[in-house]
Design an enzyme around this catalytic site. Structure first.
Site, PDB file in Angstrom:
ATOM      1  N   LYS A  98      -1.418   3.485  -5.253  1.00 54.93           N
ATOM      2  CA  LYS A  98      -1.832   4.523  -6.203  1.00 54.93           C
ATOM      3  C   LYS A  98      -1.233   4.220  -7.556  1.00 54.93           C
ATOM      4  O   LYS A  98      -0.174   3.624  -7.660  1.00 54.93           O
ATOM      5  CB  LYS A  98      -1.313   5.881  -5.732  1.00 54.93           C
ATOM      6  CG  LYS A  98      -2.111   6.452  -4.596  1.00 54.93           C
ATOM      7  CD  LYS A  98      -2.458   7.898  -4.871  1.00 54.93           C
ATOM      8  CE  LYS A  98      -3.495   8.369  -3.861  1.00 54.93           C
ATOM      9  NZ  LYS A  98      -3.304   9.758  -3.498  1.00 54.93           N
ATOM     10  N   ASP A 133       0.842  -1.190   0.000  1.00 54.51           N
ATOM     11  CA  ASP A 133       0.000   0.000   0.000  1.00 54.51           C
ATOM     12  C   ASP A 133       0.873   1.234   0.000  1.00 54.51           C
ATOM     13  O   ASP A 133       2.032   1.190   0.330  1.00 54.51           O
ATOM     14  CB  ASP A 133      -0.836   0.046   1.289  1.00 54.51           C
ATOM     15  CG  ASP A 133      -1.992  -0.909   1.214  1.00 54.51           C
ATOM     16  OD1 ASP A 133      -2.233  -1.449   0.136  1.00 54.51           O
ATOM     17  OD2 ASP A 133      -2.640  -1.099   2.258  1.00 54.51           O
ATOM     18  N   MET A 172      -9.599   7.369   8.950  1.00 56.06           N
ATOM     19  CA  MET A 172      -9.994   8.082   7.719  1.00 56.06           C
ATOM     20  C   MET A 172     -11.006   9.176   8.009  1.00 56.06           C
ATOM     21  O   MET A 172     -11.999   9.333   7.297  1.00 56.06           O
ATOM     22  CB  MET A 172     -10.565   7.087   6.690  1.00 56.06           C
ATOM     23  CG  MET A 172      -9.531   6.076   6.244  1.00 56.06           C
ATOM     24  SD  MET A 172     -10.178   4.837   5.112  1.00 56.06           S
ATOM     25  CE  MET A 172     -10.551   3.501   6.232  1.00 56.06           C
TER      26      MET A 172
HETATM   27  N1  SAH Z   1      -5.104  -1.133   8.226  1.00 53.17           N
HETATM   28  C1  SAH Z   1      -4.745   0.178   8.738  1.00 53.17           C
HETATM   29  C2  SAH Z   1      -5.808   1.207   8.472  1.00 53.17           C
HETATM   30  C3  SAH Z   1      -6.005   1.520   7.025  1.00 53.17           C
HETATM   31  S1  SAH Z   1      -7.174   2.783   6.782  1.00 53.17           S
HETATM   32  C4  SAH Z   1      -4.442   0.056  10.233  1.00 53.17           C
HETATM   33  O1  SAH Z   1      -4.721  -0.985  10.835  1.00 53.17           O
HETATM   34  O2  SAH Z   1      -3.923   1.018  10.799  1.00 53.17           O
HETATM   35  C5  SAH Z   1      -6.149   4.204   6.665  1.00 53.17           C
HETATM   36  C6  SAH Z   1      -6.327   5.097   7.885  1.00 53.17           C
HETATM   37  O3  SAH Z   1      -5.568   4.587   8.968  1.00 53.17           O
HETATM   38  C7  SAH Z   1      -5.829   6.500   7.703  1.00 53.17           C
HETATM   39  O4  SAH Z   1      -6.788   7.300   7.040  1.00 53.17           O
HETATM   40  C8  SAH Z   1      -5.653   6.921   9.125  1.00 53.17           C
HETATM   41  O5  SAH Z   1      -6.884   7.237   9.727  1.00 53.17           O
HETATM   42  C9  SAH Z   1      -5.138   5.662   9.772  1.00 53.17           C
HETATM   43  N2  SAH Z   1      -3.677   5.632   9.829  1.00 53.17           N
HETATM   44  C10 SAH Z   1      -2.854   4.710   9.304  1.00 53.17           C
HETATM   45  N3  SAH Z   1      -1.578   4.975   9.581  1.00 53.17           N
HETATM   46  C11 SAH Z   1      -1.576   6.094  10.333  1.00 53.17           C
HETATM   47  C12 SAH Z   1      -0.570   6.885  10.942  1.00 53.17           C
HETATM   48  N4  SAH Z   1       0.723   6.567  10.847  1.00 53.17           N
HETATM   49  N5  SAH Z   1      -0.954   7.963  11.642  1.00 53.17           N
HETATM   50  C13 SAH Z   1      -2.249   8.302  11.755  1.00 53.17           C
HETATM   51  N6  SAH Z   1      -3.236   7.601  11.193  1.00 53.17           N
HETATM   52  C14 SAH Z   1      -2.912   6.513  10.490  1.00 53.17           C
END
Ligand code: SAH
Length: 469
Positions: A272, A250, A385
């Protein structure tokens, strides 16, 4: 001069350790593990050594070193803190043609004890010929992290069936391919998954086939890469990255993490594409299938955890339907990581009884949420998100009765060097986020616990609107 490496079978043989302290204890322990009959010579025994002597596991030779102690021993380790005594041990041992090691003194030693990675019956030993034992130890730590603990049982399994494998595959090249398959294919995977019985069955079935392990077996590991800081990767994730042929990752996965993967693994960014649009999920499925069917080890690398708002569930079901072997390696999800790096205890017992993970993204997800339930006090909300939906989110919570002064923390780029934590009260959330131009990825925490960041945020920058909170 180089050293001649050897692994000694000391079972049942008398060996001598001179010294009664903690270093001598470690040496004696390792010798006992190897099945040696250990004598320990010292005026006094400390710690465990005294207990082992009382239990009869070692023999205590009491007093100052005497050459007679060397009678009948195969090797000796001098581990006193007196250099003169150590030197005397070494000289007396040399005169009797007994191998001697003096701890931390390569000049006096006839052999060195290497740094060891133990995956019995597999043992990896590292030596710098006494030149830089600390570097050997560093290397040991690195390998310790990289080498799966299932390697031990795999080697033991191979050992049990070695005669059958040799008989079935007399051709050396074919046999080598079989061992590759054993390590890279389903047998090792089953060992990792703690199913040794099934692993053995698969091995035996393969041996009965007309051309055992001719076709390499492809597989997919769904791996959580964590929130971004490379140190938050699990050992299992690192091992999968080290063995990958192809990595489908990703966009959220940080370059530092990709840099840890096997150098010649093919890396494909499926987050992307050219014009900035997301790769359709069907295309990701297609790539998974194509690479796995070609016999490659595929790592599907996702930010955070694969099963938390990551579509890992769909990918797993797709793989199962197509008969592709898969494993799942969990990762530290953003809510857990961001909370930790902002000094927020998500379920601090004084403030919250539960924590909910939600997403504010996706088709009408906001419309279908149970807002009255979400507005209840004494629970923590962790919203993924959320950046694009702050207005609606805040309005709905307030309309359903969540207090306007409920603390929030919005954590942008959690665990990364540029992390920012925005703190304030719920009613101020959209305005403050706009004012500080918070962008993705950001995680929103709502609830009393969010205020803990004010005193406890220990990483990155804290932006706190004191007037608002
Ligand atoms: N599978 C991922 C989530 C994917 S959805 C997990 O378990 O974390 C993507 C969202 O995850 C982003 O929009 C944000 O809200 C959050 N996110 C992922 N990495 C992040 C980070 N380093 N800091 C803050 N938010 C994060």
């Amino acid at each position: 001069m180089g050293r001649y490496p050897l692994f000694a079978d000391l079972s049942g043989l008398p060996v001598l350790v001179v010294g009664g302290g903690s270093v001598a204890e470690r040496k004696a322990a390792a010798l006992l593990d190897a099945g040696a009959r250990v004598r320990v010579g010292a005026p006094q025994l400390h710690h465990a050594l005294a207990q082992w002597a009382a239990e009869g596991r070692i023999e205590h030779l009491e007093g100052e070193f005497r050459p007679a102690w060397l009678e009948g021993v195969w090797l000796v380790i001098a581990a006193t803190d007196d250099r003169a005594v150590n030197a005397e041990v070494a000289v007396c041992a040399g005169a009797r043609r007994i191998f001697a090691n003096v701890v931390d003194d390569p000049g006096l030693s006839r052999f060195q004890v290497p740094a060891v990675i133990d995956r019995a019956p597999l043992t990896i030993a590292i030596s710098t010929a006494g030149a830089a034992p600390v570097l050997a130890r560093r290397l040991r730590e690195k390998l310790e992290a990289e080498l799966d603990h299932a390697l031990g049982p795999l080697v033991a399994l191979a050992q049990r069936h070695r005669p059958a494998i040799a008989h079935r595959l007399p051709d050396l090249a074919a046999r080598r391919r079989f061992y590759d398959w054993l390590h890279d294919g389903p047998v090792m995977a089953l060992m990792r998954n703690a199913q040794p019985g099934r692993a053995e069955q698969v091995l035996l079935e393969a041996l009965r086939e007309p051309a055992p392990a001719r076709v390499p077996t492809g597989s997919v590991v769904l791996v959580g890469a964590g929130p971004g800081a490379p140190g938050l990767l699990t050992l299992q994730a690192l091992r999968a990255l080290n063995e990958a042929d192809v990595i489908l990752h990703d966009q959220l996965v940080s370059p530092q993490i990709l840099a840890l993967a096997r150098r010649d693994a093919e890396r494909v960014d499926v987050g992307k594409r050219g014009g900035g649009t997301h790769t359709p999920q069907e295309h990701v499925h297609h790539l998974l299938l194509e690479h796995a069917q070609a016999g490659r080890r595929v790592v599907r690398l996702k930010g955070g955890d694969p099963f938390v708002f990551g579509r890992g569930g769909e990918e797993m079901e797709f793989l199962r339907k197509h008969g592709i072997a898969f494993e799942v390696v969990p990762g530290i999800t953003a809510a857990i990581a961001c909370a930790a790096y902002a000094g927020i205890a998500l379920t601090h017992r004084e403030h919250a009884q539960s924590v909910r993970l939600l997403t504010a993204h996706g088709k009408g997800s906001l419309d279908t949420m149970d807002w009255p339930a979400l507005a209840q006090d004494s629970q923590t909300l962790a919203v993924y998100m959320a950046v694009g939906q702050l207005e609606t989110l805040t309005a709905n919570l307030l309309a359903c009765g969540r207090a306007a002064d409920t603390p929030f923390a919005l954590i942008e780029n959690g665990t990364r060097p540029q992390q920012r934590v925005l703190r304030g009260a719920l009613r101020q959330l959209p305005a403050l986020a706009r004012q500080h131009a918070i962008g993705a990825p950001a995680l929103l925490i709502i609830g009393k616990v969010a205020a803990m960041a004010d005193d406890n945020a220990w990483f990155g920058t804290l932006l706190h609107d004191r007037g608002a909170a």
